[in-house]
Design a protein around this motif. Structure first.
Motif, PDB file in Angstrom:
ATOM      1  N   LEU A  10      48.691  19.725  70.191  1.00 11.69           N
ATOM      2  CA  LEU A  10      47.309  20.128  70.457  1.00 11.69           C
ATOM      3  C   LEU A  10      46.355  19.475  69.464  1.00 11.69           C
ATOM      4  O   LEU A  10      45.251  19.057  69.835  1.00 11.69           O
ATOM      5  N   ARG A  11      46.787  19.370  68.220  1.00 10.57           N
ATOM      6  CA  ARG A  11      45.961  18.714  67.208  1.00 10.57           C
ATOM      7  C   ARG A  11      45.702  17.256  67.589  1.00 10.57           C
ATOM      8  O   ARG A  11      44.570  16.774  67.506  1.00 10.57           O
ATOM      9  N   ARG A  12      46.751  16.564  68.017  1.00 10.46           N
ATOM     10  CA  ARG A  12      46.589  15.163  68.429  1.00 10.46           C
ATOM     11  C   ARG A  12      45.642  15.039  69.622  1.00 10.46           C
ATOM     12  O   ARG A  12      44.829  14.118  69.687  1.00 10.46           O
ATOM     13  N   GLU A  13      45.732  15.971  70.574  1.00  9.54           N
ATOM     14  CA  GLU A  13      44.843  15.930  71.737  1.00  9.54           C
ATOM     15  C   GLU A  13      43.385  16.103  71.308  1.00  9.54           C
ATOM     16  O   GLU A  13      42.499  15.386  71.791  1.00  9.54           O
ATOM     17  N   LEU A  14      43.138  17.016  70.384  1.00 11.51           N
ATOM     18  CA  LEU A  14      41.772  17.235  69.903  1.00 11.51           C
ATOM     19  C   LEU A  14      41.295  16.041  69.080  1.00 11.51           C
ATOM     20  O   LEU A  14      40.133  15.627  69.188  1.00 11.51           O
ATOM     21  N   GLU A  15      42.182  15.454  68.301  1.00 18.12           N
ATOM     22  CA  GLU A  15      41.825  14.252  67.538  1.00 18.12           C
ATOM     23  C   GLU A  15      41.463  13.097  68.481  1.00 18.12           C
ATOM     24  O   GLU A  15      40.492  12.370  68.240  1.00 18.12           O
ATOM     25  N   ASP A  16      42.216  12.937  69.573  1.00 21.20           N
ATOM     26  CA  ASP A  16      41.912  11.891  70.559  1.00 21.20           C
ATOM     27  C   ASP A  16      40.530  12.115  71.173  1.00 21.20           C
ATOM     28  O   ASP A  16      39.770  11.164  71.382  1.00 21.20           O
ATOM     29  N   ALA A  17      40.201  13.382  71.457  1.00 19.65           N
ATOM     30  CA  ALA A  17      38.881  13.697  72.020  1.00 19.65           C
ATOM     31  C   ALA A  17      37.776  13.364  71.020  1.00 19.65           C
ATOM     32  O   ALA A  17      36.737  12.819  71.393  1.00 19.65           O
ATOM     33  N   ALA A  18      38.003  13.676  69.737  1.00 21.92           N
ATOM     34  CA  ALA A  18      37.003  13.356  68.706  1.00 21.92           C
ATOM     35  C   ALA A  18      36.838  11.844  68.572  1.00 21.92           C
ATOM     36  O   ALA A  18      35.711  11.354  68.389  1.00 21.92           O
ATOM     37  N   ILE A  19      37.915  11.102  68.671  1.00 19.05           N
ATOM     38  CA  ILE A  19      37.833   9.635  68.638  1.00 19.05           C
ATOM     39  C   ILE A  19      37.008   9.146  69.825  1.00 19.05           C
ATOM     40  O   ILE A  19      36.147   8.280  69.683  1.00 19.05           O
ATOM     41  N   ARG A  95      45.041  17.708  77.869  1.00 17.84           N
ATOM     42  CA  ARG A  95      45.673  16.376  77.793  1.00 17.84           C
ATOM     43  C   ARG A  95      44.798  15.268  78.378  1.00 17.84           C
ATOM     44  O   ARG A  95      45.125  14.094  78.247  1.00 17.84           O
ATOM     45  N   ASP A  96      43.702  15.647  79.042  1.00 22.48           N
ATOM     46  CA  ASP A  96      42.775  14.681  79.637  1.00 22.48           C
ATOM     47  C   ASP A  96      41.694  14.390  78.590  1.00 22.48           C
ATOM     48  O   ASP A  96      40.733  15.138  78.440  1.00 22.48           O
ATOM     49  N   THR A  97      41.859  13.296  77.868  1.00 23.06           N
ATOM     50  CA  THR A  97      40.993  12.984  76.734  1.00 23.06           C
ATOM     51  C   THR A  97      39.519  12.959  77.104  1.00 23.06           C
ATOM     52  O   THR A  97      38.686  13.504  76.378  1.00 23.06           O
TER      53      THR A  97
END
Length: 117
Positions: A10-19, A95-97
């Motif tokens: 979940l952390r990686r998914e949120l990090e991808d969204a922030a990117i 999961r949908d960035t």
């Protein structure tokens, strides 16, 4: 201390969204009640829990998001009342960035200080 794999994902998914929003350096995480609280621009925006990724949203955005199948108000612990602020996303949405980035932007906008308060 190691983080459970589900929270790490979940952390990686949120990090991808922030990117995707161009704000990767504005996202911070702090341990909270067995999960992680996420801050964007120093304002709480999401709570990562074993129940999933829950975004903090304005009431009008909550109503829209709750129309998506699989969303629900966060229940922080058994027997607690549903959250008035945090909405748990279904896995397909988290999961949908691109979609997650849009909701993360709404969360950040809701946290902005309002003049006259």
């Amino acid at each position: 201390m190691s983080m459970p794999a589900a929270l790490e994902a979940l952390r990686r998914e949120l990090e991808d969204a922030a990117i995707h929003l161009g704000k990767p350096h504005d996202l911070r995480f702090k341990p909270m009640f067995g999960g992680l609280m996420a801050y964007l621009d120093e304002q709480p925006c999401a709570w990562l829990t074993p129940a999933g990724l829950a975004l903090k949203l304005a009431p009008s955005d909550q109503a829209v998001l709750l129309q998506h199948a699989g969303t629900a108000r966060l229940i922080a612990k058994p027997g607690a009342a549903p959250s008035r602020h945090y909405i748990v996303l279904p896995a397909a949405l988290s999961r949908d960035t691109v979609q997650l980035a849009g909701w993360l932007a709404k969360s950040a906008a809701a946290a902005l200080p309002r003049s006259g308060r």
